[in-house]
Write an enzyme that holds these catalytic residues in place. Structure first.
Site, PDB file in Angstrom:
ATOM      1  N   GLU A   1      26.472  42.642 -31.574  1.00 12.35           N
ATOM      2  CA  GLU A   1      27.144  41.819 -32.655  1.00 12.35           C
ATOM      3  C   GLU A   1      27.260  42.553 -34.023  1.00 12.35           C
ATOM      4  O   GLU A   1      27.819  41.939 -34.913  1.00 12.35           O
ATOM      5  CB  GLU A   1      26.220  40.723 -33.128  1.00 12.35           C
ATOM      6  CG  GLU A   1      26.140  39.532 -32.036  1.00 12.35           C
ATOM      7  CD  GLU A   1      24.992  39.888 -30.819  1.00 12.35           C
ATOM      8  OE1 GLU A   1      24.429  41.057 -30.599  1.00 12.35           O
ATOM      9  OE2 GLU A   1      24.490  38.926 -30.374  1.00 12.35           O
TER      10      GLU A   1
ATOM     11  N   THR B   1      27.522  40.685 -24.852  1.00 11.25           N
ATOM     12  CA  THR B   1      26.021  41.148 -25.074  1.00 11.25           C
ATOM     13  C   THR B   1      25.442  41.028 -23.744  1.00 11.25           C
ATOM     14  O   THR B   1      26.438  40.636 -22.818  1.00 11.25           O
ATOM     15  CB  THR B   1      25.557  39.795 -25.852  1.00 11.25           C
ATOM     16  OG1 THR B   1      25.504  38.636 -25.328  1.00 11.25           O
ATOM     17  CG2 THR B   1      25.769  39.613 -27.508  1.00 11.25           C
TER      18      THR B   1
ATOM     19  N   LYS C   1       1.840  36.076 -29.603  1.00 11.74           N
ATOM     20  CA  LYS C   1       1.268  35.154 -30.557  1.00 11.74           C
ATOM     21  C   LYS C   1       0.004  34.765 -30.300  1.00 11.74           C
ATOM     22  O   LYS C   1      -0.383  33.991 -29.646  1.00 11.74           O
ATOM     23  CB  LYS C   1       2.177  33.784 -30.732  1.00 11.74           C
ATOM     24  CG  LYS C   1       3.397  34.034 -31.474  1.00 11.74           C
ATOM     25  CD  LYS C   1       4.462  32.874 -31.511  1.00 11.74           C
ATOM     26  CE  LYS C   1       5.822  33.322 -32.005  1.00 11.74           C
ATOM     27  NZ  LYS C   1       6.939  33.136 -31.002  1.00 11.74           N
TER      28      LYS C   1
ATOM     29  N   TRP D   1       0.539  37.456 -35.178  1.00  8.73           N
ATOM     30  CA  TRP D   1       1.614  38.161 -34.300  1.00  8.73           C
ATOM     31  C   TRP D   1       1.076  39.662 -34.011  1.00  8.73           C
ATOM     32  O   TRP D   1       0.504  40.260 -34.996  1.00  8.73           O
ATOM     33  CB  TRP D   1       2.791  38.199 -34.959  1.00  8.73           C
ATOM     34  CG  TRP D   1       3.470  36.948 -35.315  1.00  8.73           C
ATOM     35  CD1 TRP D   1       3.098  35.692 -34.931  1.00  8.73           C
ATOM     36  CD2 TRP D   1       4.774  36.613 -35.768  1.00  8.73           C
ATOM     37  NE1 TRP D   1       4.260  34.581 -35.129  1.00  8.73           N
ATOM     38  CE2 TRP D   1       5.193  35.201 -35.623  1.00  8.73           C
ATOM     39  CE3 TRP D   1       5.694  37.685 -35.995  1.00  8.73           C
ATOM     40  CZ2 TRP D   1       6.419  34.697 -36.022  1.00  8.73           C
ATOM     41  CZ3 TRP D   1       7.164  36.871 -36.605  1.00  8.73           C
ATOM     42  CH2 TRP D   1       7.272  35.382 -36.590  1.00  8.73           C
TER      43      TRP D   1
HETATM   44  P1  ADP Z   1      22.553  45.652 -25.362  1.00  5.77           P
HETATM   45  O1  ADP Z   1      23.812  45.555 -24.881  1.00  5.77           O
HETATM   46  O2  ADP Z   1      21.948  47.029 -25.706  1.00  5.77           O
HETATM   47  O3  ADP Z   1      21.545  44.750 -24.883  1.00  5.77           O
HETATM   48  P2  ADP Z   1      22.106  44.050 -27.532  1.00  5.77           P
HETATM   49  O4  ADP Z   1      23.113  43.661 -28.733  1.00  5.77           O
HETATM   50  O5  ADP Z   1      21.908  42.995 -26.537  1.00  5.77           O
HETATM   51  O6  ADP Z   1      22.709  45.175 -27.007  1.00  5.77           O
HETATM   52  O7  ADP Z   1      20.636  44.578 -28.069  1.00  5.77           O
HETATM   53  C1  ADP Z   1      20.343  44.602 -29.407  1.00  5.77           C
HETATM   54  C2  ADP Z   1      18.876  44.680 -29.586  1.00  5.77           C
HETATM   55  O8  ADP Z   1      18.104  45.732 -28.965  1.00  5.77           O
HETATM   56  C3  ADP Z   1      18.341  44.716 -30.911  1.00  5.77           C
HETATM   57  O9  ADP Z   1      18.637  42.964 -31.324  1.00  5.77           O
HETATM   58  C4  ADP Z   1      16.823  44.884 -30.801  1.00  5.77           C
HETATM   59  O10 ADP Z   1      16.203  43.862 -30.493  1.00  5.77           O
HETATM   60  C5  ADP Z   1      17.155  46.084 -29.803  1.00  5.77           C
HETATM   61  N1  ADP Z   1      17.072  47.222 -30.336  1.00  5.77           N
HETATM   62  C6  ADP Z   1      18.341  48.090 -30.723  1.00  5.77           C
HETATM   63  N2  ADP Z   1      17.678  49.307 -31.405  1.00  5.77           N
HETATM   64  C7  ADP Z   1      16.550  49.091 -31.315  1.00  5.77           C
HETATM   65  C8  ADP Z   1      15.491  50.145 -32.033  1.00  5.77           C
HETATM   66  N3  ADP Z   1      15.953  51.236 -32.366  1.00  5.77           N
HETATM   67  N4  ADP Z   1      14.093  49.565 -31.957  1.00  5.77           N
HETATM   68  C9  ADP Z   1      13.888  48.481 -31.538  1.00  5.77           C
HETATM   69  N5  ADP Z   1      14.837  47.544 -30.966  1.00  5.77           N
HETATM   70  C10 ADP Z   1      16.134  48.026 -30.784  1.00  5.77           C
END
Ligand code: ADP
Length: 550
Positions: free
Chosen positions: A335, A190, A447, A452
């Site tokens: 994940e 990640t 918040k 929210w």
């Molecule tokens: P990266 O390596 O891209 O940072 P992550 O696994 O950290 O991968 O990113 C995943 C997160 O990105 C998701 O939990 C979400 O918050 C955000 N995300 C992915 N696609 C979208 C989407 N289409 N719209 C909003 N948020 C998104």
């Protein structure tokens, strides 16, 4: 009691090598075209890619790499990287694609955490690897992904190996081994916006199932008639699985290498007749700017998946209405390999008004078979699918992790008391059609007085203003309401947008109490290594911002 009747079918394990074997046999001459770091275009077919992957597997064995050891890459999208995907995982080793845009300390940290035994990298990253050398504790072999002619005369790296030489020294007489489909194929970390990055270890089985899921009509909808250019890098959650799906479907693959600017991409799209692409929203900002500024159109490009962060509706509209490109909005995460949901309309939705259809497509969409999802309240009770009840989003499925690499504690939790759900850290709603809408990451939600406010919703509105290039909304401290939205805007070049005009643009588009309290104009919004707006950094940058009237 009599033993139950068992199925009497073949049980070959689902291995990553079976994908490229299939491509070589059934789409052998279908092309893989790669823009190289060296500057030229390289072309060959799936048959050649499979042969070279087998030769690479032989070379890896010759180097003494043992089953299960990790082989890292710092590389762009290209055919050599593709060969490493298959040669490494196919031979029972584990690929570890590292994002070169991470801070050098983070790269060293994850390489050490994964205990990488070999590092394959492109010439672009030679200075980076030389700098990292003392920190890389476990790496025994360094391989520069180029040919002999492009090897440096000297390097700080002792015994630097040449990729092409390694591969070409082998005869290709190698049969892909068969082993347990639950063995690891690859590790992705990640991006670690909070704390250290965490490793997600995909199995062969999960990778093959994910590739099948990705190709489905309600997902990426890929066929052998497609020409696919993944702009999303192979170091960003395996380019969302496209290198695997490509072999499974047998489509032509076009790899942009390091050349990701609008002009280079546009030329590749046109010259190679690209029909389908995928990338994060920021990539399309650059490409669209170039195309618009030069009055160009796409002649073959028809569909794109956009995900990784919320795709602003304004961007979807431009792609769809001005350029005839269908946008498939997708949501997922490292994940989950990463695909979770995609926005493709159902037959029932297609009967509704264009306005309703557009609204549905702006959401993140439905899950595909292989993944399930639920939104829950703070007590873990599932919330109704009414498109309104926002809660924490949990997932489970064949390509969702059940633990992190090297971490003891299970991240899993329950839904209505049922165990085995992975908490995504996202907040969203699900509607009666099963369409997910992400309203925020839980840490980005604003918040305000117990209510929210969705930062994504406000950003989407700001992005629809013709003078806005990029917009982020973060929480600013407020003595009465705890938090109030602060809008950070990068204007388009030469735009004369004022704070008042920007705020007026929200009137009538959202409830009054949700309109940002203030606007700051800035030259640039910082992005993470995967192209997401770095809200953590913005919050730090504007932590002392005084909202008007306080
Ligand atoms: P990266 O390596 O891209 O940072 P992550 O696994 O950290 O991968 O990113 C995943 C997160 O990105 C998701 O939990 C979400 O918050 C955000 N995300 C992915 N696609 C979208 C989407 N289409 N719209 C909003 N948020 C998104």
């Amino acid at each position: 009691m009599a033993a139950p009747l068992m199925g009497q079918m073949m049980t070959d394990p689902l291995l990553v090598s079976s994908l490229i074997t299939h491509a070589a046999r059934h789409s052998g001459s279908t092309e893989i075209v790669s823009k190289r770091v060296e500057g030229d275009l390289h072309r060959y077919g799936w048959r050649d890619a499979e042969l070279r992957s087998r030769k690479l597997a032989q070379a890896l064995a010759r180097l003494g790499l043992q089953e299960g050891e990790r082989v890292a890459t710092l590389a762009w999208n290209g055919y050599r990287h593709l060969e490493i995907y298959y040669g490494v995982a196919g031979s029972g080793l584990v690929t570890h694609t590292i994002n070169p845009r991470l801070f050098p300390e983070q790269i060293a940290w994850i390489a050490n955490d994964a205990q990488d035994a070999a590092l394959f990298f492109e010439a672009t990253f030679l200075p980076l690897v030389e700098k990292l050398l003392p920190a890389l504790k476990s790496v025994r072999h360094f391989v520069l992904m180029t040919d002999r002619a492009h090897m440096p005369a000297q390097s700080a790296i002792p015994n630097l190996l040449c990729y092409d030489e390694l591969v070409e020294a082998e005869d290709g007489r190698y049969a892909w081994p068969t082993f347990d489909e639950n063995r690891a194929a690859c590790i992705c970390y990640t991006s670690g916006t909070t704390g250290n990055p965490k490793g997600a270890v995909y199995s062969h089985r999960s990778s093959v199932l994910h590739s099948m899921g990705a190709a489905m009509p309600d997902a990426m909808d890929c066929s052998s008639r497609d020409v696919v250019l993944p702009v999303v890098p192979m170091f960003h959650v395996n380019a969302w699985g496209i290198p695997y799906t490509a072999a499974l479907v047998g489509f032509k693959l076009v790899m942009p290498g390091p050349h990701l600017d609008g002009k280079s991409l546009y030329e590749l799209f046109e010259n190679e007749k690209v029909t389908f692409s995928a990338g994060v929203p920021t990539v399309w900002l650059g490409l669209l700017n170039y195309v618009k500024a030069n009055g160009l159109k796409f002649s073959t490009f028809k569909r794109t998946v956009i995900g990784g962060s919320a795709c602003p509706p304004a961007m979807m509209k431009t792609l769809q209405e001005d350029y005839g490109v269908e946008v498939i909005h997708a949501w997922g995460m490292t994940e989950m390999s990463p695909l979770g949901t995609l926005s493709k309309l159902t037959a029932r939705q297609l009967e509704r008004s264009p306005e309703e259809q557009r609204h549905a497509l702006e959401k993140q969409g439905k899950v595909i078979y292989g993944v399930d999802m639920a939104v829950v309240d703070d007590e873990g009770r599932e919330l109704p699918w009414d498109g309104d009840s926002a809660g924490n989003l949990l997932v489970r499925g064949h390509w969702v992790i059940d633990r992190y690499y090297n971490l003891e504690d299970s991240p899993l939790t329950t839904v209505d008391g049922r165990p085995g759900w992975f908490p995504t850290g996202d907040v969203g709603t699900i509607d009666a059609d099963g369409f997910l809408q992400i309203t925020d990451r839980s840490k980005d939600v604003i918040k305000s007085g117990g209510e929210w406010i969705s930062s994504i919703e406000l950003e989407n509105i700001a992005m629809a203003h013709p003078d806005v290039f990029e917009a982020a909304v973060i929480a600013a401290r407020h003595p009465k309401w705890d938090e109030r939205p602060l809008l950070v805007v990068v204007k388009k070049p030469d735009a004369a947008l004022t704070r008042e005009q920007m705020l007026a643009f929200f009137e009538g588009r959202i409830a009054k109490w949700q309109i940002p309290d203030d606007v700051v104009f800035t030259g640039e919004i910082p992005h993470t290594a995967t192209g997401k707006m770095m809200k953590l950094k913005l919050r730090e940058q504007f932590k002392d911002h005084k909202l008007p009237g306080i």
